[in-house]
Scaffold this active site. Structure first.
Site, short mmCIF file in Angstrom:
data_model
loop_
_atom_site.label_atom_id
_atom_site.label_comp_id
_atom_site.label_asym_id
_atom_site.label_seq_id
_atom_site.Cartn_x
_atom_site.Cartn_y
_atom_site.Cartn_z
N LYS A 159 4.88 4.55 -1.79
CA LYS A 159 5.15 5.96 -2.02
C LYS A 159 6.64 6.33 -1.91
O LYS A 159 7.15 7.06 -2.77
CB LYS A 159 4.32 6.82 -1.06
CG LYS A 159 2.81 6.82 -1.34
CD LYS A 159 2.08 7.69 -0.34
CE LYS A 159 0.62 7.91 -0.72
NZ LYS A 159 -0.21 6.72 -0.52
N TYR B 10 0.84 -1.21 0.00
CA TYR B 10 0.00 0.00 0.00
C TYR B 10 0.88 1.26 0.00
O TYR B 10 1.71 1.44 -0.88
CB TYR B 10 -0.99 -0.04 1.16
CG TYR B 10 -2.19 -0.93 0.89
CD1 TYR B 10 -3.39 -0.40 0.44
CD2 TYR B 10 -2.11 -2.31 1.08
CE1 TYR B 10 -4.49 -1.21 0.19
CE2 TYR B 10 -3.20 -3.14 0.82
CZ TYR B 10 -4.39 -2.58 0.38
OH TYR B 10 -5.46 -3.40 0.11
N SER B 11 0.75 2.13 1.00
CA SER B 11 1.44 3.42 0.96
C SER B 11 2.95 3.33 1.17
O SER B 11 3.65 4.34 0.99
CB SER B 11 0.83 4.38 1.98
OG SER B 11 -0.43 4.82 1.54
N MET B 12 3.48 2.18 1.51
CA MET B 12 4.93 2.03 1.51
C MET B 12 5.47 1.94 0.08
O MET B 12 6.68 1.88 -0.13
CB MET B 12 5.35 0.81 2.33
CG MET B 12 5.47 1.15 3.82
SD MET B 12 5.84 -0.24 4.91
CE MET B 12 7.26 -1.01 4.16
#
Length: 386
Positions: free
Chosen positions: A62, A58-60
């Site tokens: 980014k 997921y947002s890792m």
């Protein structure tokens, strides 16, 4: 004391039905001090967790894409001052949606939205989920949070929506890194997956990382139902190629692969020049940090943390141990990392245990065991073991 207390805590989480399983890795100077796989890879099938398990990050994702963008900056092919519309012209029509009560009052941009804003989440893009607001409601109605939109449909819908803030006005966590990834595709003429493989994964030896599970048999799975809400858990379908390469949430990887990436940032070797690695992992919010704190839980870096170019950066006292300059980020699916350069310390906690309350009932997110509370306890246990 060593890692006995961390061991006991992790075992309690699995035995108590809080986590299906996890892979935890703590390294000092790039060398693992603690590396453990526990619980189940797939709780329904009873398969044991393995050290090389694949996780939906997921947002890792980014920080990966942020570092990728800085490789273009280092080469001179991209500037942090470049306006978004230079590469994605549809965004020239952007407006800001000023929230007045339950109404959205549109106003023009005071200045262009820059690559710099995308990297430090001051672009004004938001998410439809995580908290409630009139602009967020429009994001939900447009469906831009969905994973199944093709690239062009995503960009068309998002460019027609209002920003929640003026560019540079506030830290607002949202779809900025997704847009950044598509900007890099437009700049290079290649897909984000191709760029990540050429510029990040291959140079660092991250053979298991990508936007699709390269070996679905190693893909970690969540519980069928969330222990807190009783709702069915449905994580991103990463067994097949995605409809678009989502730079803000679509990544898949292992603990060892992600450690290689973190060490490249910590040491400034193998990916970015040390000066660019420092640029990424130092604070870029300045006075916006104090303003962010006034917004309470909507300021996701939390007390004591500013934000760099893709990661939260420690400025002072926080809610867990740490040193100035430490940086971290997490993913909705149950993943988290932090790096303390002063101690040459890198730590990863990978599970598939999302904080569903943060999406379904944002007002009750503080009561969830998952998310921030889990990460803070893990971090405290790591420092206590050193």
């Amino acid at each position: 004391m060593g890692f006995k207390r961390l061991d006991a805590w992790l075992e309690g989480l699995v035995e108590g039905g809080r986590l299906p399983g996890a892979v935890v890795l703590v390294a000092r100077g790039g060398e693992p001090l603690y590396f453990r796989a526990l619980g189940h890879l797939d709780p329904e099938k009873g398969l044991p967790m393995r050290e090389d398990a694949l996780f939906r990050l997921y947002s890792m994702t980014k920080p990966w894409v942020s570092a990728l963008a800085l490789t273009f900056v280092e080469e001179g092919a991209l500037s942090l001052r470049d306006p978004l519309e230079k590469y994605l012209p549809a965004f020239a029509r952007l407006q800001v949606g000023r929230e007045v009560g339950e109404e959205v009052v549109l106003e023009p941009l005071r200045r262009p939205l820059l690559v710099y804003d995308l990297l430090r989440h001051t672009a004004g893009f938001t998410y439809g989920v995580f908290f409630v607001s009139p602009v967020k409601r429009r994001y939900l109605e447009a469906g831009v949070d969905r994973f199944d939109l093709p690239r062009e449909a995503f960009l068309e819908r998002l460019s027609a929506l209002p920003l929640r803030f003026q560019p540079g006005e506030a830290f607002e966590y949202g779809l900025s890194t997704d847009v950044l990834g598509h900007l890099l595709e437009a700049l290079s003429g290649k897909t984000l997956a191709e760029l990540m493989e050429e510029r990040v994964f291959a140079p660092l030896g991250m053979g298991d990382s990508g936007f699709q599970a390269k070996d679905p048999a190693r893909l970690a799975q969540p519980f069928p139902k969330d222990p807190e809400t009783g709702r069915r858990i449905a994580l991103l379908p990463v067994e097949a190629p995605p409809p678009r390469f989502a730079g803000g949430m679509g990544g898949v990887g292992t603990a060892l692969d992600y450690l290689r990436f973190l060490e490249a940032l910590r040491t400034g070797k193998g990916l970015l020049h040390p000066a660019l690695a420092r640029l990424m992992t130092e604070d870029h919010l300045g006075p916006l940090y104090a303003e962010g704190l006034k917004r309470g839980p909507e300021y996701l870096p939390g007390p004591g943390y500013g934000f760099g170019l893709g990661v939260a950066v420690r400025l002072g006292a926080g809610l867990a141990p740490g040193s100035p300059g430490e940086f971290f980020w997490a993913g909705f699916g149950g993943t988290y990392f932090f790096v303390d350069p002063a101690l040459e310390l890198s730590a990863l906690f990978l599970a598939q245990a999302p904080n569903l309350l943060s999406v379904l009932e944002p007002a009750r997110a503080f009561h969830s065991f998952y998310g921030d509370r889990l990460w803070l306890h893990f971090k405290t246990q790591v420092y206590a073991a050193l």
